[in-house]
Write an enzyme that holds these catalytic residues in place. Structure first.
Site, PDB file in Angstrom:
ATOM      1  N   GLU A  59      14.271 -26.814   6.271  1.00  0.00           N
ATOM      2  CA  GLU A  59      15.239 -27.837   7.281  1.00  0.00           C
ATOM      3  C   GLU A  59      15.659 -29.149   6.360  1.00  0.00           C
ATOM      4  O   GLU A  59      16.911 -29.608   6.339  1.00  0.00           O
ATOM      5  CB  GLU A  59      14.274 -28.239   8.278  1.00  0.00           C
ATOM      6  CG  GLU A  59      14.100 -27.472   9.483  1.00  0.00           C
ATOM      7  CD  GLU A  59      13.010 -26.516   9.119  1.00  0.00           C
ATOM      8  OE1 GLU A  59      12.616 -26.634   8.089  1.00  0.00           O
ATOM      9  OE2 GLU A  59      12.845 -25.710   9.956  1.00  0.00           O
ATOM     10  N   HIS A 128       6.693 -27.639  20.557  1.00  0.00           N
ATOM     11  CA  HIS A 128       8.238 -26.850  20.810  1.00  0.00           C
ATOM     12  C   HIS A 128       8.609 -27.557  21.930  1.00  0.00           C
ATOM     13  O   HIS A 128       9.558 -27.234  22.610  1.00  0.00           O
ATOM     14  CB  HIS A 128       8.300 -25.443  21.126  1.00  0.00           C
ATOM     15  CG  HIS A 128       8.127 -24.635  19.958  1.00  0.00           C
ATOM     16  ND1 HIS A 128       6.977 -24.475  19.210  1.00  0.00           N
ATOM     17  CD2 HIS A 128       8.997 -23.715  19.292  1.00  0.00           C
ATOM     18  CE1 HIS A 128       7.299 -23.763  17.976  1.00  0.00           C
ATOM     19  NE2 HIS A 128       8.425 -23.015  18.134  1.00  0.00           N
TER      20      HIS A 128
END
Lengths: 324, 320
Positions: A59, A128
């Site tokens: 990322e 999440h």
């Protein structure tokens, strides 16, 4: 035309890629997989591997690359699968994207668009299920958008690409299957103002993103009890349209802020502070907020539901504020 | 074979950096420069050898110890000094200071104070060139400390995977602030680390300006040729403290003295003399002294940015 939020996002992406050669999309599984939420399905076939780029799991690396490509003349759209993983790119977003224009005395602009999923509600457990919009909304130099409607899902990306500064787009995972009518061709939408999604006289429900449908449902439930709620969709979380919030509160004299983020130091707190600063003497009741419980979002369905702002909790908070 | 004119230029660039930084240290002591000040004295051969080996239309990204890189890139010394003074005439309008020198016109993009933070950004610069099909490259200068950071590894992986025209220039001065290389990295052969990503990598003597120039020229040509990224380790040494607040407890005076025997400027002067080249070192010194003096005068005469403009350049709309 009958459209889902997911399709609206894809229409925006396709229009952006068609309109400008400098635009490209990159992120984890955006190409062959079609996007983890199937948003970018079909784009690789239409635009090719150079412009729809699958990235490795890095990322920081590919968000940083988006920043560099943006400075160097491109218009990258970087997809970070979810806000949870964006924390691995926080350094690039906060230390580079947000600062370079100022630190360079205005010489360097970073017109990168960073999209990410956000929110809870699918039993995916704490790692999440974050709603960390406020982390980014805190940072000068960034623009933060939260499309909650089909029109915004399609048009905010196009508006973001016209922006000379870094834009973070939050797409709530629970909205992806939302369906509605969407007319016309993809076009940029206004990204400077909040929008009243339902006019009302008795109380203002101020919200954004995935909490908008909940607020609209709560407003319907309240209408049955004779309480006329206004629903204000913030749309842009930085810079905040404080004046729209104050104007709504001046009309209704009561406000409940609904935010899926945690209560402590959250966006709801910022909205309430703005109300106090701008419309304190117009208030008939203390501002209230409905936020997520102060707990990492749990897996079990009943616990997760208890942790998140629900229609019932919103209705309850309004009743208490209105004194019924 | 080295000729007199390029030799004079190499000497001049190294001396500009050395004398400029000596002046900065003095001005810091006098309170004219504040904040962090990281001097590269001892490492001048890297900036003077590597940066001019790039083309004007290539992009350069550097670390927070970047006075030398900026000067070698052609950022006017007065604008750099004015930046140190926090003046509006500074190359970043007083918003960046010593660690954030920018000159977009010369494609010098900072000045990044997060170790390894510029590496992914440099990969993005290279990606833009690759997408446009140009023959321009992006060069990133970073210290060996950056190779312990994930961002080095992410950028290296991306660059090879996507065959990006990225030149990785690692300035190995043996210490990440105060932590020695062998105390912080399991593999101290830095070129081997780069090679693990399947890019070409070599190590050169960073105290030898000619060796630096030659290696970087070769690596830049290779990257420009479309072979993907290349890595060059430049082995050097910082003579001064890490910053102005460093008592240097982590290394011995004897070690520093030993490295000072290899001063890149003195070594180059000996080399030039041995070759019998007609380089008037005294004249170069005088020229550089005048430039430094003029830079200080320029900075002194600068104007502070009005506080009314505090919020400018946060976003594009805020530009005055």
């Amino acid at each position: 035309m009958r459209t889902t939020y997911r399709d609206a996002l894809r229409q925006g992406l396709r229009a952006a890629l068609r309109a400008d050669e400098r635009v490209f999309l990159m992120g984890e599984d955006v190409g062959r997989y079609g996007g983890t939420y199937a948003v970018s399905q079909g784009l690789l076939e239409e635009f090719g591997e150079a412009r729809v780029r699958d990235t490795p799991l890095s990322e920081s690396g590919f968000v940083g690359a988006g920043i560099g490509a943006a400075i160097n003349g491109m218009r990258p759209i970087v997809e970070v699968m979810t806000v949870n993983f964006s924390l691995l790119a926080l350094d690039q977003i906060v230390n580079n994207a947000a600062t370079l224009r100022h630190m360079s005395g205005g010489q360097v602009g970073v017109p990168v668009v960073i999209r990410m999923g956000t929110g809870a509600g699918r039993q995916l457990a704490a790692q999440h299920s974050h709603s960390l919009e406020v982390w980014y909304a805190h940072v000068p130099g960034l623009r933060v958008l939260a499309p909650a409607t089909l029109e915004d899902a399609r048009g905010m990306l196009l508006a973001a690409l016209r922006c000379a500064d870094p834009v973070i787009l939050f797409e709530h995972a629970l909205l992806l299957n939302a369906e509605g009518e969407l007319e016309g061709e993809p076009a940029p939408v206004d990204i400077d103002h909040a929008a009243v999604r339902r006019a009302g006289r008795d109380v203002s429900l101020v919200t954004y993103g995935g909490s908008l449908p909940r607020c609209l449902a709560a407003a319907d439930a309240l209408a049955a009890e004779g309480i006329d709620a206004e629903v204000l969709d913030l749309r842009t979380l930085r810079p905040l349209d404080r004046e729209a919030v104050a104007a709504s509160v001046r009309r209704t004299r009561r406000v409940v802020v609904v935010d899926e983020g945690w209560k402590t130091c959250g966006l709801a707190a910022e909205i309430m502070a703005s109300v106090v600063e701008l419309a304190f003497f117009e208030l008939d009741a203390p501002p209230a907020r409905v936020c997520s419980a102060e707990v990492p979002v749990p897996y079990a369905r009943h616990l997760e539901e208890a942790a998140l702002p629900s229609v019932a909790r919103i209705v309850r908070a309004v009743r208490e504020g209105v004194g019924r | 074979m080295l000729q007199a004119a390029p030799a004079r230029e190499l000497l001049r660039q190294m001396l500009r950096i050395r004398r400029f930084e000596e002046a900065c240290a003095q001005l810091y002591g006098a309170g004219r420069i504040r904040g962090f000040l990281h001097l590269c004295i001892g490492q001048e051969a890297v900036a003077a050898g590597a940066v001019p080996a790039l083309r004007d239309d290539d992009s350069v990204l550097a670390t927070y110890r970047e006075h030398g890189h900026a000067l070698a890139r052609g950022v006017p010394m007065g604008a750099v000094m004015a930046e140190m003074f926090g003046q509006r005439e500074g190359c970043s309008r007083g918003r960046g200071g010593s660690m954030h020198l920018f000159d977009a016109g010369r494609r010098f993009y900072g000045g990044n104070a997060i170790v390894a933070g510029a590496l992914p950004v440099a990969a993005g610069f290279a990606l833009a060139e690759r997408l446009r099909g140009s023959d321009r490259i992006a060069a990133c200068l970073f210290g060996e400390g950056a190779m312990a950071e994930g961002e080095f590894h992410e950028a290296a992986n991306l660059a090879v995977l996507w065959r990006l025209p990225l030149l990785l220039l690692c300035e190995n001065n043996l210490y990440a602030m105060g932590t020695a290389l062998e105390r912080s990295q399991s593999q101290t052969d830095l070129a081997a680390k780069a090679r693990a990503y399947r890019m070409s990598a070599l190590s050169v003597d960073g105290m030898n300006v000619c060796a630096v120039r030659e290696a970087v020229q070769r690596a830049a040509a290779q990257v420009r040729g479309g072979e993907g990224p290349a890595f060059v380790e430049l082995r050097t040494y910082r003579f001064r403290a890490h910053s102005m607040f460093d008592p240097e407890l982590y290394r011995t005076k004897a070690e520093v003295e030993q490295w000072k025997q290899r001063c890149p400027i003195a070594a180059f002067e000996r080399h030039v003399a041995a070759l019998g080249l007609a380089v008037d070192a005294a004249a170069v010194e005088a020229e550089v002294a005048a430039e430094v003096e003029a830079a200080i005068a320029f900075a002194e005469a600068g104007t502070p940015e009005p506080v009314a403009d505090l919020l400018r350049d946060v976003t594009a709309e805020d530009a005055a």
